[in-house]
Motif scaffolding. Structure first.
Motif, PDB file in Angstrom:
ATOM      1  N   LEU A 112       0.891  -1.162   0.000  1.00 49.63           N
ATOM      2  CA  LEU A 112       0.000   0.000   0.000  1.00 49.63           C
ATOM      3  C   LEU A 112       0.934   1.218   0.000  1.00 49.63           C
ATOM      4  O   LEU A 112       1.460   1.607   1.048  1.00 49.63           O
ATOM      5  N   LYS A 158      -2.966   0.769  -3.781  1.00 49.33           N
ATOM      6  CA  LYS A 158      -2.885  -0.667  -3.491  1.00 49.33           C
ATOM      7  C   LYS A 158      -2.374  -1.318  -4.774  1.00 49.33           C
ATOM      8  O   LYS A 158      -3.121  -1.443  -5.758  1.00 49.33           O
ATOM      9  N   ILE A 204      -5.943  -3.751   3.451  1.00 49.86           N
ATOM     10  CA  ILE A 204      -5.904  -2.284   3.547  1.00 49.86           C
ATOM     11  C   ILE A 204      -6.226  -1.843   4.978  1.00 49.86           C
ATOM     12  O   ILE A 204      -5.524  -1.019   5.565  1.00 49.86           O
ATOM     13  N   VAL A 228      -7.828   5.341  -0.786  1.00 50.85           N
ATOM     14  CA  VAL A 228      -7.047   4.259  -1.383  1.00 50.85           C
ATOM     15  C   VAL A 228      -7.516   4.058  -2.820  1.00 50.85           C
ATOM     16  O   VAL A 228      -8.716   3.953  -3.078  1.00 50.85           O
TER      17      VAL A 228
END
Ligand code: F0G
Length: 351
Positions: free
Chosen positions: A33, A50, A171, A313
């Motif tokens: 990440l 990601k 995550i 993200v």
């Protein structure tokens, strides 16, 4: 610290496996990440990538494929089949090798990236180029799986989404809680469905305190969910998401609505710009379709749909090496020099 064991072992208690299930794995998952410094600057958000192109076959499909092939093996399947814009076929072919199964793949003729074609072939898949688009291939694959002894491993196979939901777990495990917003490209709409499933599961079990708003992005020439109707002739340079009638259409809308998110379109030009930005300014080489997540984030921030300061993200779904043509297009060609330091220094602008 211990070695990563692949998504089925890492998240075994959240997946439909038993102690006797023969796990077929290439140790997928555990992908980085990466803080996106430049995209964060440009958007005023705290953005992470990601990086799913670092999976064994170079895309997020491996998370789903380890589950789908594992369950096929448990059921005694000898053969699997899928339709694909390229990544699913590459992944299915590799995992079928691990399981000792044969693999058949149906791809739209002339519309898949060379690297993906090479992967399916080198892993020994039986590959048919179909004179039609992805939606036609999926219809064919479904029919064949009903009429012949071959297991379908497209994302309509529920085990695929079970495997893919582990990306959300990773995550949250990395950030300590869910982000405010999650952006990803949408093609057949399986992945947005899987991520939402994963985020909801962690929140329901109290592992996270909340769920993110889900933002999905289709290419504007292949944007059935945005348009509200199937696209008969989907068109985009992002061949991975060149899909006109997504199988998980309704569950993608559900993810959007339950999360308070949005599914929107980005143009090929925006996708290409984000692709170049990620490579040139973040050092992350993704494939075109993957860049739709970042293109979409920038558009949504601009439009005021995502607040500055949000923690975001973006899933970048596939590795840029699968389709190097787009990296070479528009790049200046390399200069040839003799074996001579002065000539090299001059050519490099150092002298
Ligand atoms: N990004 C990449 C690199 C993909 O290969 C795909 C889908 C998507 C995004 C979209 O994900 O379909 O779950 O919404 N590729 C499929 C394939 C269709 O055949 O490889 P989705």
């Amino acid at each position: 610290a211990r070695a990563w064991r692949g998504v089925v072992e890492e998240y075994r208690d959240r997946l439909p496996v038993t102690a006797n299930t023969p796990v077929v794995t290439l140790l997928e998952g555990g992908t980085p990440l990466v803080p996106a410094t430049r995209v964060s600057e440009l958007t005023g958000c705290e953005v992470f990538l990601k990086v799913e192109g670092l999976n064994p076959t170079g895309s997020f499909k491996d998370r789903g494929m380890t589950m789908a092939i594992t369950k096929a093996a448990e059921d005694g399947a000898k053969a699997v089949i899928c339709a694909s814009t390229g990544n699913t076929s590459a992944s299915a072919a590799a995992y079928a090798v691990r399981a000792g199964m044969t693999c058949a793949v149906l791809v739209p003729q002339g519309k898949i990236a060379m690297g993906k074609l090479a992967q399916a072939l080198v892993h020994g898949a039986k590959l048919l180029q179909v004179d039609g688009n992805f939606d036609d291939c999926l219809e064919l694959a479904r029919k064949l799986s009903v009429d012949y002894p071959v297991a379908l491993v497209n994302s309509v196979n529920p085990y695929r989404l079970q495997g893919q939901k582990t990306a959300s777990f990773e995550i949250v495990d990395a950030l300590g809680d869910a982000p405010d917003v999650h952006c990803l490209p949408v093609g057949n709409a399986g992945n947005i469905t899987a991520y939402w499933m994963g985020y909801k599961e962690y929140a329901a079990d109290g592992v996270s305190t909340r769920t993110p708003r889900m933002f999905g992005f289709q290419a504007s020439g292949a944007a059935p969910i945005v348009n509200g109707e199937p696209v008969l002739q989907p068109r985009t340079i992002a061949t991975a998401i060149r899909i006109g009638n997504p199988a998980s259409w309704q569950s993608a809308e559900k993810a959007r609505d339950e999360s308070g998110g949005r599914i929107d379109a980005v143009t090929d030009r925006q996708i290409l710009a984000a692709y170049r930005l990620l490579a040139a300014e973040e050092g992350v080489f993704v494939e075109l379709a993957s860049a739709a997540s970042v293109a979409g984030l920038m558009q949504a921030v601009e439009a005021g749909r995502i607040e500055r300061g949000s923690r975001v993200v973006c899933t970048v779904t596939g590795n840029g090496l699968k389709d190097p043509d787009w990296a070479l297009a528009g790049a200046s060609s390399a200069t040839t020099v003799p074996v001579d330091a002065h000539a090299a220094a001059t050519a490099l602008g150092l002298a």
